[in-house]
Structures are given as C-alpha cells and as structure tokens.
Design a protein around this motif. Structure first.
Motif, mmCIF file in Angstrom:
data_model
loop_
_atom_site.group_PDB
_atom_site.id
_atom_site.type_symbol
_atom_site.label_atom_id
_atom_site.label_comp_id
_atom_site.label_asym_id
_atom_site.label_seq_id
_atom_site.Cartn_x
_atom_site.Cartn_y
_atom_site.Cartn_z
ATOM 1 N N CYS A 223 0.817 -1.208 0.000
ATOM 2 C CA CYS A 223 0.000 0.000 0.000
ATOM 3 C C CYS A 223 0.855 1.264 0.000
ATOM 4 C CB CYS A 223 -0.928 0.002 1.217
ATOM 5 S SG CYS A 223 -2.245 -1.227 1.144
ATOM 6 N N TRP B 186 -0.475 2.764 -3.286
ATOM 7 C CA TRP B 186 -1.773 3.404 -3.018
ATOM 8 C C TRP B 186 -1.540 4.752 -2.341
ATOM 9 C CZ3 TRP B 186 -5.875 2.354 1.237
ATOM 10 C CH2 TRP B 186 -7.093 2.973 0.883
ATOM 11 N N ARG C 162 -3.547 6.961 -1.304
ATOM 12 C CA ARG C 162 -4.531 7.360 -0.273
ATOM 13 C C ARG C 162 -4.254 6.730 1.103
ATOM 14 N NH1 ARG C 162 -7.487 8.699 3.134
ATOM 15 N NH2 ARG C 162 -9.576 9.595 3.023
ATOM 16 N N THR C 163 -3.263 5.854 1.195
ATOM 17 C CA THR C 163 -2.951 5.227 2.480
ATOM 18 C C THR C 163 -2.562 6.297 3.495
ATOM 19 O OG1 THR C 163 -1.980 3.399 1.234
ATOM 20 C CG2 THR C 163 -1.644 3.395 3.606
ATOM 21 N N GLY D 169 -4.038 4.340 9.055
ATOM 22 C CA GLY D 169 -4.217 3.081 8.342
ATOM 23 C C GLY D 169 -2.976 2.210 8.417
ATOM 24 N N LEU E 236 -4.512 -6.029 5.334
ATOM 25 C CA LEU E 236 -4.836 -5.249 4.135
ATOM 26 C C LEU E 236 -6.187 -4.553 4.277
ATOM 27 C CD1 LEU E 236 -3.582 -4.703 1.319
ATOM 28 C CD2 LEU E 236 -4.969 -6.593 0.450
ATOM 29 N N VAL E 237 -7.179 -5.272 4.783
ATOM 30 C CA VAL E 237 -8.514 -4.699 4.978
ATOM 31 C C VAL E 237 -8.463 -3.573 6.006
ATOM 32 C CG1 VAL E 237 -10.829 -5.170 5.886
ATOM 33 C CG2 VAL E 237 -9.777 -6.757 4.262
ATOM 34 N N ALA F 295 -7.014 -0.444 4.455
ATOM 35 C CA ALA F 295 -7.952 0.195 3.531
ATOM 36 C C ALA F 295 -9.092 0.893 4.271
ATOM 37 C CB ALA F 295 -8.508 -0.847 2.566
ATOM 38 N N VAL F 296 -9.697 0.188 5.223
ATOM 39 C CA VAL F 296 -10.857 0.738 5.937
ATOM 40 C C VAL F 296 -10.462 1.964 6.758
ATOM 41 C CG1 VAL F 296 -12.555 0.298 7.754
ATOM 42 C CG2 VAL F 296 -12.128 -1.441 6.002
ATOM 43 N N SER G 180 -7.806 3.880 6.463
ATOM 44 C CA SER G 180 -7.339 4.965 5.592
ATOM 45 C C SER G 180 -8.495 5.734 4.987
ATOM 46 C CB SER G 180 -6.443 4.409 4.477
ATOM 47 O OG SER G 180 -5.229 3.916 4.985
ATOM 48 N N LEU G 181 -9.516 5.017 4.548
ATOM 49 C CA LEU G 181 -10.674 5.672 3.933
ATOM 50 C C LEU G 181 -11.537 6.402 4.953
ATOM 51 C CD1 LEU G 181 -11.705 2.892 1.375
ATOM 52 C CD2 LEU G 181 -10.604 5.095 0.879
#
Length: 508
Positions: A425, A429, A431-432, A436, A479-480, A483-484, A486-487
């Motif tokens: 990530c 990614w 947006r990390t 997160g 990983l989940v 993502a969760v 971070s968002l």
C-alpha cells in the motif's frame, strides 16, 4: 577422531575462518551507520541477488523443506511453489519502487524509517511499533537459523547440540558484529554460491548411484508400491486438501514484508544493477527450490536404511556423508558441501541480526530516544544489539527438539502479515494514511500471535484446529484494516502526496 571426521573438520574450519576474515576486511570499509546498515547503497547485481536469496532461504532450504518432502511426499512442495511465485513478484514489482521511494523519503536506511518518512510520522508511532515487531519475530527467525546450525554440527561431528549451537552462534556473531551490512552481503554472496553448487551436485550424484529402478528403491525405504508419494496432491498417503494447498502457496505472500530481503533492494547501487539482480535471483531461486525438493525425494530412495522418525531434517547431511565417504580429498569435498548447509544457516541469521540491530540502534535509539546521538554512538549500539539478540535467539533455540520448519513458519507469518500489506500500500496506493498504516501493522502482527499461539479451541490453537496457515488470513486482515482505516480518516497532507508523485517521475 576418524580420518573422515578430520577432513570434514578441516573443511569447516577453512570456511569459518574465511567468513571471519571477510568480517575484518569489511570492518575497515565501514565508516558510518549508512555503511553498516546499507553498505553505502553500493551493492552490485550479483551480490544483491545472491545475498537477498541466501538470506531468505536459511537452513529451511537444505533441512526443513527436504525433510518434510522426505517424510510426507511431494505434496509438501506446494510451499516451494508459493515461494517461487512470491520471489518473482517481489523482484518485479516491489524492488525498483521501494529503492526509489526510500531515496525520495529522506534517504531511509531501514524499513521502519521508511514508514516514518513515507507518512511524515512526527510522533514516531510507526517507527516504534514496526521496530518492536521486527525484534519480536526476528528473535524467533534467528533462533530457527541457530537451531539448524546446532543440528548440523551435532549430526556431522557428534558434538552435543548445545555446544554446537554455541559454536555456530559465535562465528555468525563475530563477522556480523565487525563488518555490518557489507560483511553480511559479501559472505552471503559466497554462501549463496556454495548453497547452489551443493544443491545441484548432491541429488544428481545420488540419483546416479541408486541401483535398480527408482520406484523399487522407494519401496525398499517404506514407500508402498503404487502409492501417492510422488503426487503433488497427496501428503502422507492422504489427499492434500484445497485449504492446505492454498495455505502452502500463501508463503509467497510473505516476501513483500521481509525486512532482511527488502533492505537488499534499498542497497543496490543503481536501477540498472537492480534489473540484472532480478534475473539472477529468479534463476537462483528456481534452481534451488527445485533441487531442494529433489533432495527429499531422491534421498528417500537413496538412503538405506531409511532415516529414523524425527531425523528427516538431516536427509541432506546423510546423503553427503554417504556419497563422499572414501579418501581424504573426497571427504573434504563432502565437508565443503556440508558447509553449504552452514552457509544457508549463517546467511539468514546474520541478516536477521543486522536488521534487529538497525531497528534498535537507528530506529529506536537514534530516532526516538537520543536524536542527538552521533554516528559513532549509533554504530556502538548496533554492535551491542547484535550481541544481545544473538544471546536471546540462542536461548529460544536451546531445545534440541525444536522444529526448524515450525520456527520459520511462525516468524515468516508474523513479518509477512505485519509488513507485507503495508509495503504494498505504501508503494502503490497514494490514499494510504498514517492511522491506516498503524492499524495494518498491529492487526497483522496480533492476528498471527492469536492464531498460532493462543489455545482458543478446546485447548488447541486456531492453526491446529483448522490447518489454515496464519499468513493466508493475516495478510488480508491487515490489508482490509489499512484500507478501511485509511478511507475513514483524513486524506494525507499535500507534501505526502507530492512525494508519492515524485517517485512516479523519479530518474537517476
């Protein structure tokens, strides 16, 4: 002491003295903490490739994997398949971008420092947490390497396991203490070459010496006629389930979270050298894994009588001793091949000691506790840490019945779950976020500890009850969480996003 034992001993002494000599030479070239931890980012393609793969495979390659296949059949080769896939993906997708990003992110020297700089972590949460995870799981990982060395000396020379453990730990400690990263990579290059030669020659010679039909030879050693020993889909005569196969393949997920491998990517002198390294490393690992599996299968047909239950992990040692048994020169050559096992042990243990040292001295001491500490002080703390970690790993490996495979499995899962998803990530990614990243490390590491160590199901661990490798689930749990969280948290500041874009446009 017999003549053959003396010949093998001479080979071992020559090899160990060479490793220590390299440590002394490298010490003269180690002038700063960057030299000690990354060799001044000056590795060429061959050294980077072979040191990365040699430090990766450890005694597991020449003892754990052949032993499991010898005992249970070809179905245990799924782990090797997963590791090969993971190696290829790691070199092709992680290596170049990680090297670029660590340079852009304030010339980061360690993985925890990269996480801190990547997310502009002013409170140094990532630095402290990731350093602690490295020390915890690398203690177990280093213990597995020392246990391999202890079993090697015990089997070859009949030395008490604990004395053998002390000898192996002492030699590794000396050259790592003296020369740091440069000594580790130089010795790993030699060790990786020696491992490959031993892996290629021994099974070929053993196969040629098997009298009669290969299948008949297997039958003599307890493999029933028309059994499924040679099938990838059976283990111990029982069908290997889909869950078990996927769990074995999941070993490949661990690669992108292994600090002692990732640091080699960071240390290569140029992207041109890195490209060469990837080709060399992939070829090396393909040949090595295939040969290690072949040793387990051929050893089952070659060794008569069959090894006793519990001694399967010594199959490679037993093959060498039986093949190279006549004449001082031949026995000496066999001793050098036995040094290939020692090379596998040392090449992993030294790298793990160095990563632990960097986490404590650079990441915790310098970056958190004593920001004003000078370079000489950091070097001294690094060397002290190497000694302390070696002693603790020695204590963990004290039990002669400890399984090399089990120790490696636990450490690999812990590091792979805690760091693997975050490395991916962080590199790919934008947006990390910092929260997160913290959530990913904590969730991945804790999941493995809970799954593998806590007896939650009728006195059994979740791993024992389900047969599912913790890395398979831990990687995706982490990983989940990344993502969760971070968002659900504030997007990274513009400076962080600009650095991400700078990596995309980076050129040397």
């Amino acid at each position: 002491m017999s003549g053959s034992t003396i010949a093998i001993l001479v080979a071992f002494v020559c090899y160990l003295l060479l490793m220590i000599f390299i440590g002394f030479i490298s010490m003269k070239k180690t002038k700063s903490s960057e030299d000690y931890f990354l060799g001044g980012r000056g590795l060429n393609s061959w050294v980077a490739a072979l040191s990365a793969q040699a430090s990766d495979m450890s005694g597991w390659l020449l003892m754990g994997l052949p032993g499991s296949i010898y005992a249970a059949g070809t179905g245990k080769a799924w782990i090797a398949i997963g590791l090969f896939i993971g190696t290829v993906l790691n070199w092709l997708f992680i290596a170049k971008r990680l090297r670029r990003y660590t340079i852009v992110a304030n010339n980061s020297l360690t993985l925890p420092e990269f996480f801190q700089n990547r997310y502009h972590d002013k409170k140094k949460l990532l630095l402290g947490i990731s350093s602690a995870v490295i020390v915890i799981f690398f203690l177990v990982y280093t213990a597995s390497a020392l246990a391999s060395g202890g079993k090697l000396f015990n089997t070859v020379f009949g030395i008490d396991y604990h004395v053998a453990l002390l000898i192996g730990a002492a030699v590794i400690l000396i050259y790592t203490f003296l020369g740091g990263f440069l000594a580790v990579c130089t010795t790993d290059f030699i060790q990786g070459t020696l491992m490959l030669v031993a892996l290629l020659i021994v099974p070929i010679v053993a196969y040629g010496l098997i009298s009669g039909d290969f299948t008949s030879a297997l039958t003599v050693n307890g493999v029933a006629p028309n059994s499924d020993y040679m099938s990838l889909f059976y283990v111990n005569g029982e069908p290997y389930t889909f869950v078990q196969i996927i769990s074995d393949l999941a070993w490949g997920l661990g690669y992108c979270g292994m600090p002692h491998i990732l640091v080699r990517f960071m240390a290569v002198k140029s992207e041109k050298e890195l490209k060469k390294s990837s080709v060399i490393a992939i070829i090396w690992v393909a040949i090595s894994l295939f040969a290690a599996c072949a040793i387990g299968i051929i050893g089952r047909a070659f060794l008569v009588p069959a090894l006793e239950a519990g001694a399967e992990e010594t199959v490679f040692i037993a093959m060498i001793k039986q093949i190279f048994s006549n004449g001082f020169l031949l026995v000496f050559i066999g001793g050098l091949f036995l040094c290939g096992i020692l090379a596998a042990v040392m090449s992993t243990a030294d790298s793990q000691l160095l990563v632990c040292a960097s986490s404590v001295s650079k990441d915790i001491y310098k970056n958190i506790l004593k920001p004003d500490a000078n370079d000489k002080k950091v070097l001294n703390i690094s060397r002290i840490t190497v000694v302390v970690v070696a002693v603790l790993a020695f204590v963990i490996a004290w039990d002669p019945n400890s399984s090399i495979m089990a120790l490696v499995s636990d450490a690999w899962a812990g590091l792979g779950s805690a760091f693997g998803p975050l490395v991916v990530c962080s590199l790919f990614w934008k947006r990390t976020t910092l929260p997160g990243a913290v959530a990913g490390i904590i969730s991945g590491g804790l999941f493995v500890i809970v799954w593998d160590y806590l007896p939650l199901v009728g006195g059994q661990t979740l791993y024992a009850a389900t047969g599912i490798y913790s890395l398979l689930l831990g990687f995706f749990v982490s990983l989940v969480c990344i993502a969760v969280v971070s968002l659900c948290t504030k997007a990274p500041e513009q400076a962080v996003l600009d650095e991400f874009d700078k990596v995309n446009n980076y050129s040397e």
